[in-house]
Design a protein around this motif. Structure first.
Motif, short mmCIF file in Angstrom:
data_model
loop_
_atom_site.label_atom_id
_atom_site.label_comp_id
_atom_site.label_asym_id
_atom_site.label_seq_id
_atom_site.Cartn_x
_atom_site.Cartn_y
_atom_site.Cartn_z
N ARG A 175 1.12 -1.31 -0.12
CA ARG A 175 0.23 -0.02 0.22
C ARG A 175 0.78 1.39 -0.05
O ARG A 175 0.55 2.21 -0.57
N GLN A 176 1.93 1.16 0.86
CA GLN A 176 3.06 2.43 0.72
C GLN A 176 3.40 2.71 -0.44
O GLN A 176 3.78 3.82 -0.80
N LYS A 225 1.20 4.30 -2.90
CA LYS A 225 1.26 5.69 -2.78
C LYS A 225 2.34 6.53 -2.98
O LYS A 225 2.30 7.70 -3.61
N GLN A 228 -3.33 7.92 -6.78
CA GLN A 228 -4.12 8.58 -5.83
C GLN A 228 -5.39 7.65 -5.50
O GLN A 228 -5.94 7.95 -4.27
#
Length: 103
Positions: A30-31, A34, A39
């Motif tokens: 997830r990191q 991003k 977005q």
């Protein structure tokens, strides 16, 4: 903002497993998404065809292109390869979809 959409194929009978794995997506995955400028990122499933439709909004195409070479993404591809159609490097077989309309 750049909009992207694509289609992938899930093997029959793996919808629940696919959903479970994404509900438990690794924090480092997830990191990374991003950090590479995602977005928003959504995936939809068509039960009649086993097609998966991905939709994402990114900041920069060149930055996004670096996702494939990250170690965490390579690990994710390997983790998912047993339940969906993939290429020889375990990347999902994708078909880019043409953006034709916005409201």
């Amino acid at each position: 903002m750049i909009k992207k959409a694509f289609r992938m194929k899930l093997y029959a009978g793996y919808e629940q497993e696919y959903t479970r794995r994404h509900q438990e997506i690794w924090p480092e995955m997830r990191q990374m998404l991003k950090e590479q400028g995602a977005q928003s990122y959504s995936i939809f499933f068509d039960a009649q065809t086993n097609d998966l439709y991905g939709y994402l909004e990114i900041e920069d195409e060149q930055r996004w292109d670096q996702v494939a070479s990250t170690a965490i993404n390579q690990k994710w591809w390997h983790y998912m390869a047993d339940i969906m159609e993939t290429n020889s490097d375990d990347s999902p077989r994708t078909i880019d979809l043409k953006h034709v309309f916005d409201l």
